[in-house]
Design a protein around this motif. Structure first.
Motif, PDB file in Angstrom:
ATOM      1  N   PRO A 112       0.840  -1.201   0.000  1.00  0.00           N
ATOM      2  CA  PRO A 112       0.000   0.000   0.000  1.00  0.00           C
ATOM      3  C   PRO A 112       0.878   1.255   0.000  1.00  0.00           C
ATOM      4  O   PRO A 112       1.922   1.303   0.665  1.00  0.00           O
ATOM      5  N   ALA A 113       0.466   2.269  -0.710  1.00  0.00           N
ATOM      6  CA  ALA A 113       1.218   3.526  -0.728  1.00  0.00           C
ATOM      7  C   ALA A 113       1.381   4.095   0.675  1.00  0.00           C
ATOM      8  O   ALA A 113       2.358   4.794   0.970  1.00  0.00           O
ATOM      9  N   ALA A 114       0.437   3.780   1.575  1.00  0.00           N
ATOM     10  CA  ALA A 114       0.500   4.295   2.939  1.00  0.00           C
ATOM     11  C   ALA A 114       1.769   3.881   3.658  1.00  0.00           C
ATOM     12  O   ALA A 114       2.204   4.561   4.592  1.00  0.00           O
ATOM     13  N   ARG A 115       2.403   2.786   3.252  1.00  0.00           N
ATOM     14  CA  ARG A 115       3.620   2.372   3.931  1.00  0.00           C
ATOM     15  C   ARG A 115       4.744   3.372   3.670  1.00  0.00           C
ATOM     16  O   ARG A 115       5.478   3.760   4.579  1.00  0.00           O
ATOM     17  N   ASP A 116       4.923   3.797   2.427  1.00  0.00           N
ATOM     18  CA  ASP A 116       5.898   4.851   2.120  1.00  0.00           C
ATOM     19  C   ASP A 116       5.552   6.140   2.862  1.00  0.00           C
ATOM     20  O   ASP A 116       6.429   6.809   3.415  1.00  0.00           O
ATOM     21  N   VAL A 117       4.272   6.501   2.831  1.00  0.00           N
ATOM     22  CA  VAL A 117       3.836   7.745   3.473  1.00  0.00           C
ATOM     23  C   VAL A 117       4.158   7.707   4.967  1.00  0.00           C
ATOM     24  O   VAL A 117       4.664   8.680   5.532  1.00  0.00           O
ATOM     25  N   ALA A 118       3.889   6.570   5.604  1.00  0.00           N
ATOM     26  CA  ALA A 118       4.138   6.454   7.045  1.00  0.00           C
ATOM     27  C   ALA A 118       5.623   6.557   7.361  1.00  0.00           C
ATOM     28  O   ALA A 118       6.018   7.174   8.358  1.00  0.00           O
ATOM     29  N   GLN A 119       6.459   5.969   6.531  1.00  0.00           N
ATOM     30  CA  GLN A 119       7.891   6.065   6.800  1.00  0.00           C
ATOM     31  C   GLN A 119       8.371   7.499   6.624  1.00  0.00           C
ATOM     32  O   GLN A 119       9.228   7.977   7.379  1.00  0.00           O
ATOM     33  N   LEU A 120       7.808   8.211   5.657  1.00  0.00           N
ATOM     34  CA  LEU A 120       8.203   9.599   5.451  1.00  0.00           C
ATOM     35  C   LEU A 120       7.757  10.475   6.611  1.00  0.00           C
ATOM     36  O   LEU A 120       8.510  11.334   7.097  1.00  0.00           O
ATOM     37  N   THR A 121       6.528  10.280   7.096  1.00  0.00           N
ATOM     38  CA  THR A 121       6.058  11.102   8.211  1.00  0.00           C
ATOM     39  C   THR A 121       6.814  10.796   9.501  1.00  0.00           C
ATOM     40  O   THR A 121       7.134  11.709  10.272  1.00  0.00           O
ATOM     41  N   THR A 122       7.112   9.522   9.754  1.00  0.00           N
ATOM     42  CA  THR A 122       7.878   9.219  10.967  1.00  0.00           C
ATOM     43  C   THR A 122       9.285   9.779  10.885  1.00  0.00           C
ATOM     44  O   THR A 122       9.865  10.133  11.916  1.00  0.00           O
ATOM     45  N   SER A 123       9.832   9.881   9.686  1.00  0.00           N
ATOM     46  CA  SER A 123      11.177  10.461   9.587  1.00  0.00           C
ATOM     47  C   SER A 123      11.177  11.928  10.002  1.00  0.00           C
ATOM     48  O   SER A 123      12.191  12.430  10.507  1.00  0.00           O
ATOM     49  N   LEU A 124      10.057  12.617   9.818  1.00  0.00           N
ATOM     50  CA  LEU A 124       9.967  13.983  10.330  1.00  0.00           C
ATOM     51  C   LEU A 124      10.029  13.984  11.854  1.00  0.00           C
ATOM     52  O   LEU A 124      10.649  14.867  12.463  1.00  0.00           O
ATOM     53  N   GLU A 125       9.393  13.006  12.485  1.00  0.00           N
ATOM     54  CA  GLU A 125       9.482  12.877  13.937  1.00  0.00           C
ATOM     55  C   GLU A 125      10.927  12.621  14.370  1.00  0.00           C
ATOM     56  O   GLU A 125      11.395  13.154  15.387  1.00  0.00           O
ATOM     57  N   HIS A 126      11.635  11.826  13.590  1.00  0.00           N
ATOM     58  CA  HIS A 126      13.035  11.553  13.920  1.00  0.00           C
ATOM     59  C   HIS A 126      13.890  12.809  13.760  1.00  0.00           C
ATOM     60  O   HIS A 126      14.811  13.048  14.553  1.00  0.00           O
ATOM     61  N   VAL A 127      13.600  13.596  12.745  1.00  0.00           N
ATOM     62  CA  VAL A 127      14.317  14.864  12.571  1.00  0.00           C
ATOM     63  C   VAL A 127      14.138  15.738  13.806  1.00  0.00           C
ATOM     64  O   VAL A 127      15.092  16.375  14.276  1.00  0.00           O
ATOM     65  N   ALA A 128      12.916  15.779  14.331  1.00  0.00           N
ATOM     66  CA  ALA A 128      12.676  16.574  15.543  1.00  0.00           C
ATOM     67  C   ALA A 128      13.533  16.071  16.699  1.00  0.00           C
ATOM     68  O   ALA A 128      14.088  16.871  17.472  1.00  0.00           O
TER      69      ALA A 128
END
Length: 340
Positions: free
Chosen positions: A237-253
């Protein structure tokens, strides 16, 4: 190319020829990216025009990257380093991929550099561009969708990731994780329901480190898949890529807090703002193309939670000092604690 070598070409290489008066161009003929760049493979920049990424070790064919690069060229997707060629070799009757040749993007930095700068500054305007970039990538990859083979069991995969994270995470973090395992499982519960949206060929390792900001904008790179999850199926599902991208923003924080001294509450607000802007732009990008069905919204949160478990596994097996990032995210999600 002399045997046993071969070349698959995607686009014409830029000229590396010079007139006699241009021979002294002032740039090195070849250089690497330096020891500060964390990479599994070894990349060489040639004449500041071309990057040759030597796979270490060579990968057996078929390999996903040449097929994806050829498809992206055909689809007209240009928000990546221009793909030029793949170098192969035949060994004992089997072919293997030796190197990938792509364009060099001037003044490029990956997201673990430029995105941390944005978090430190508290600016999130970039997030809309990333959301649109991810949507355009998925739209370009969606014709590669496949119905072949038995569907993956996402619930079993997520449960296995949680169990492994629990087994590998020790000390106070491990005790905290065990105490919150039931809450985490409740967040994973939507994966027990069948996936109803389409499965497409996703990037597979889409995080801010795979997005370069360069002189002319943003570019997504590295279509080799996740090196720590080699058994993952390419069609997801495309949501898997989307979820990894959004969590990487959390990691940046988390990185901004630890390395730049950004106040935890401010970093958390930044991550929430950037995540919301990215998702809005991603949805808008799909809607403009009439392809809203590519995103199954209910999958984003459980995939995000699973991703944090995978980050803990990665930290335990490959980079112990990274554990602070996923643990900081999980603590912010499941307790009243601020980002650590």
């Amino acid at each position: 190319m002399p045997p046993p070598f071969g070349v698959r070409r995607f686009q014409p290489l830029p000229s590396l020829s010079y007139a006699p008066e241009d021979l002294h161009t002032g740039v090195p003929g070849e250089r690497d990216f330096g020891p500060h760049v964390d990479q599994t493979n070894y990349s060489v920049v040639v004449a500041e025009k071309v990057v040759v990424k030597w796979l270490n070790p060579p990968a057996p064919l078929p390999h996903p990257t040449p097929e994806i690069l050829a498809h992206l060229v055909e689809a007209g997707f240009n928000d990546t380093a221009p793909p030029y060629a793949a170098l192969t070799r035949a060994v004992d009757g089997r072919e293997e991929l030796l190197a990938l040749v792509t364009g060099y993007l001037p003044d490029a930095g990956d997201g673990w550099e430029w995105c941390v700068d944005e978090a430190s500054a508290g600016t999130a305007e970039f997030a809309s561009e990333l959301g649109r970039l991810a949507a355009e990538l998925h739209l370009a990859l969606s014709p590669l969708s496949s119905e072949a083979g038995a569907p993956e069991d996402p619930a079993a995969r997520a449960e296995a990731a949680l169990r492994e994270a629990l087994d590998l995470t020790g000390g106070d973090d491990g005790r905290w994780l065990a105490a919150h395992a039931d809450k985490i499982r409740r967040e994973l519960a939507p994966l027990d329901e069948p996936v109803t949206g389409p499965l497409i060929r996703i990037h597979g390792d889409l995080h801010v480190g795979q997005i370069l900001r360069w002189r002319d904008g943003y570019a997504v790179i590295d279509f080799d898949g996740n090196p720590t999850l080699t058994e993952a199926r390419p069609y997801q599902p495309a949501a898997r890529d989307v979820a990894q991208l959004t969590t990487s923003l959390e990691h940046v924080a988390q990185v901004a807090v630890k390395r730049r001294g950004t106040p935890p509450a401010r970093a958390a607000r930044w991550a929430a703002e950037a995540r919301a802007a990215l998702l809005t732009a991603y949805r808008d990008g799909l809607a403009e193309a009439g392809r809203q069905e590519l995103l199954e919204e209910r999958l984003i949160r459980p995939f995000e939670v699973e991703q944090e478990c995978r980050e803990l596994i990665y930290a335990a097996r490959h980079l112990p000092r990274w554990r602070y990032a996923p643990m900081g995210v999980l603590r912010s999600w499941y307790t009243e604690e601020n980002i650590a």
